[in-house]
Write a protein that holds these residues in place. Sequence first.
Motif, PDB file in Angstrom:
ATOM      1  N   LYS A 274       0.831  -1.207   0.000  1.00  0.00           N
ATOM      2  CA  LYS A 274       0.000   0.000   0.000  1.00  0.00           C
ATOM      3  C   LYS A 274       0.865   1.257   0.000  1.00  0.00           C
ATOM      4  O   LYS A 274       0.548   2.251  -0.666  1.00  0.00           O
ATOM      5  CB  LYS A 274      -0.932  -0.003   1.216  1.00  0.00           C
ATOM      6  CG  LYS A 274      -2.030  -1.057   1.149  1.00  0.00           C
ATOM      7  CD  LYS A 274      -2.891  -1.015   2.394  1.00  0.00           C
ATOM      8  CE  LYS A 274      -3.996  -2.061   2.339  1.00  0.00           C
ATOM      9  NZ  LYS A 274      -4.819  -2.058   3.575  1.00  0.00           N
ATOM     10  N   ARG A 275       1.969   1.230   0.766  1.00  0.00           N
ATOM     11  CA  ARG A 275       2.857   2.399   0.818  1.00  0.00           C
ATOM     12  C   ARG A 275       3.459   2.665  -0.551  1.00  0.00           C
ATOM     13  O   ARG A 275       3.493   3.823  -1.014  1.00  0.00           O
ATOM     14  CB  ARG A 275       3.968   2.151   1.840  1.00  0.00           C
ATOM     15  CG  ARG A 275       4.882   3.374   2.052  1.00  0.00           C
ATOM     16  CD  ARG A 275       6.062   3.012   2.935  1.00  0.00           C
ATOM     17  NE  ARG A 275       6.962   2.081   2.285  1.00  0.00           N
ATOM     18  CZ  ARG A 275       7.847   2.437   1.354  1.00  0.00           C
ATOM     19  NH1 ARG A 275       7.948   3.704   0.970  1.00  0.00           N
ATOM     20  NH2 ARG A 275       8.640   1.536   0.816  1.00  0.00           N
ATOM     21  N   LEU A 276       3.934   1.636  -1.221  1.00  0.00           N
ATOM     22  CA  LEU A 276       4.522   1.812  -2.544  1.00  0.00           C
ATOM     23  C   LEU A 276       3.492   2.301  -3.553  1.00  0.00           C
ATOM     24  O   LEU A 276       3.790   3.136  -4.409  1.00  0.00           O
ATOM     25  CB  LEU A 276       5.137   0.483  -3.012  1.00  0.00           C
ATOM     26  CG  LEU A 276       6.357  -0.009  -2.229  1.00  0.00           C
ATOM     27  CD1 LEU A 276       6.764  -1.404  -2.688  1.00  0.00           C
ATOM     28  CD2 LEU A 276       7.523   0.965  -2.380  1.00  0.00           C
ATOM     29  N   ALA A 277       2.264   1.766  -3.455  1.00  0.00           N
ATOM     30  CA  ALA A 277       1.201   2.212  -4.363  1.00  0.00           C
ATOM     31  C   ALA A 277       0.879   3.682  -4.137  1.00  0.00           C
ATOM     32  O   ALA A 277       0.655   4.450  -5.087  1.00  0.00           O
ATOM     33  CB  ALA A 277      -0.045   1.351  -4.163  1.00  0.00           C
ATOM     34  N   ALA A 278       0.866   4.115  -2.853  1.00  0.00           N
ATOM     35  CA  ALA A 278       0.584   5.521  -2.545  1.00  0.00           C
ATOM     36  C   ALA A 278       1.689   6.424  -3.081  1.00  0.00           C
ATOM     37  O   ALA A 278       1.421   7.509  -3.625  1.00  0.00           O
ATOM     38  CB  ALA A 278       0.440   5.697  -1.031  1.00  0.00           C
ATOM     39  N   ALA A 282       1.230   9.335  -5.831  1.00  0.00           N
ATOM     40  CA  ALA A 282       1.644  10.720  -5.566  1.00  0.00           C
ATOM     41  C   ALA A 282       2.576  11.236  -6.657  1.00  0.00           C
ATOM     42  O   ALA A 282       2.492  12.395  -7.081  1.00  0.00           O
ATOM     43  CB  ALA A 282       2.334  10.803  -4.203  1.00  0.00           C
ATOM     44  N   ALA A 283       3.461  10.376  -7.124  1.00  0.00           N
ATOM     45  CA  ALA A 283       4.387  10.782  -8.181  1.00  0.00           C
ATOM     46  C   ALA A 283       3.646  11.113  -9.468  1.00  0.00           C
ATOM     47  O   ALA A 283       4.031  12.023 -10.213  1.00  0.00           O
ATOM     48  CB  ALA A 283       5.414   9.670  -8.422  1.00  0.00           C
ATOM     49  N   ARG A 284       2.572  10.385  -9.701  1.00  0.00           N
ATOM     50  CA  ARG A 284       1.780  10.636 -10.912  1.00  0.00           C
ATOM     51  C   ARG A 284       1.023  11.966 -10.844  1.00  0.00           C
ATOM     52  O   ARG A 284       0.558  12.476 -11.862  1.00  0.00           O
ATOM     53  CB  ARG A 284       0.787   9.495 -11.136  1.00  0.00           C
ATOM     54  CG  ARG A 284       1.442   8.202 -11.611  1.00  0.00           C
ATOM     55  CD  ARG A 284       0.425   7.055 -11.597  1.00  0.00           C
ATOM     56  NE  ARG A 284      -0.709   7.350 -12.447  1.00  0.00           N
ATOM     57  CZ  ARG A 284      -0.772   7.105 -13.753  1.00  0.00           C
ATOM     58  NH1 ARG A 284       0.278   6.586 -14.373  1.00  0.00           N
ATOM     59  NH2 ARG A 284      -1.853   7.403 -14.457  1.00  0.00           N
ATOM     60  N   ARG A 285       0.887  12.518  -9.636  1.00  0.00           N
ATOM     61  CA  ARG A 285       0.130  13.767  -9.480  1.00  0.00           C
ATOM     62  C   ARG A 285       1.011  15.012  -9.605  1.00  0.00           C
ATOM     63  O   ARG A 285       0.519  16.136  -9.527  1.00  0.00           O
ATOM     64  CB  ARG A 285      -0.583  13.782  -8.124  1.00  0.00           C
ATOM     65  CG  ARG A 285      -1.749  12.786  -8.043  1.00  0.00           C
ATOM     66  CD  ARG A 285      -2.618  13.051  -6.830  1.00  0.00           C
ATOM     67  NE  ARG A 285      -1.896  12.792  -5.594  1.00  0.00           N
ATOM     68  CZ  ARG A 285      -1.893  11.610  -4.970  1.00  0.00           C
ATOM     69  NH1 ARG A 285      -2.566  10.593  -5.489  1.00  0.00           N
ATOM     70  NH2 ARG A 285      -1.236  11.446  -3.839  1.00  0.00           N
ATOM     71  N   THR A 286       2.332  14.912  -9.780  1.00  0.00           N
ATOM     72  CA  THR A 286       3.200  16.081  -9.932  1.00  0.00           C
ATOM     73  C   THR A 286       2.940  16.746 -11.280  1.00  0.00           C
ATOM     74  O   THR A 286       2.482  16.097 -12.229  1.00  0.00           O
ATOM     75  CB  THR A 286       4.675  15.671  -9.838  1.00  0.00           C
ATOM     76  OG1 THR A 286       4.981  14.801 -10.926  1.00  0.00           O
ATOM     77  CG2 THR A 286       4.975  14.974  -8.518  1.00  0.00           C
TER      78      THR A 286
END
Length: 319
Positions: A274-278, A282-286
Amino acid sequence: MTAVQPETRPATLEDVPGWFFPVDRHLFAWLLERQQKLAIAGDLIEMGAYLGRSAIVIGEYVREGETFTVCDLFDSDAGDDENSGEMQMSYRSTLTRNAFDANYLAFHDALPTVVQAPTSVLGDGRIGPESCRFVHIDASHLYEHVIGDIRVARDSLAPDGVVVLDDYRTEHTPGVAAAAWEAVATLDLKPIVLSGTKMYATWGDLDEVQEDLFQACRSWEHQRLSVEQVRGRRLLRLRGLKELAPPPFRHSRYYGEVQAAQLRARADARTEQKRLAAEHAAARRTPAARAKRMARELLPPVATRAGARLLQARRSRKG
């Protein structure tokens, strides 16, 4: 009590390394339970224990007043070059006394009588004549040692006792095969039943135990029991058409602890996923990620490929 590291604690018998196959577990249990029902008393011996899987099962049937003796070199010097070479090839560094003790004590409150020495020492008066009801031979694969172990079994077994010979037909253990069938031919050893890896035999009466076994095996799924004749005597042969499920055996003292540790490990793995998916989300939202994603989604493929080639060319000139 020998300390056991958490990562090596067996939760079930299947967690103990070894080659004790389900059909042989059924035969051990059946023979030992039959002895109990018929009140056949006597001591028990295992020659060659590896890490304890079969010893743990045998230990379940030791009654008050009986002695269970386990004889194995474990990590001691074999004493002769040929035996040392065989041990190194077969077991390397996995066979240790500490590992055996730890595995056995995971299922039992006390160790058997452990003789850490060559099995030949059992013929030096340690075992009384006709004092035993069950002997399992699974030590050296060298002919000279195996025939000696069989003679020890013959002298120590009571008339109704049973001896089990491991690896009597395996291609890499011809010495065991030679000793086993020589004992049948010259020492009057009487095979009761053969499994794929073990010969079960006696110097006592065959008829009753074979008839009882013949009836019992009818309820064992996916097993075919055939009848042979060897030296004028009946011999049963048990062959699996499919893998037989092992008989039930109680859990070790560490079962709950091991199960809890496994549940924690699975929960930790899910948390990490779950941490890696989050982080990925988040990286995709930059801003840069959004621009690239929009370009891929909105521009036609030809323009996208042209832009990629232009960017690559610019990077090449800078380099």
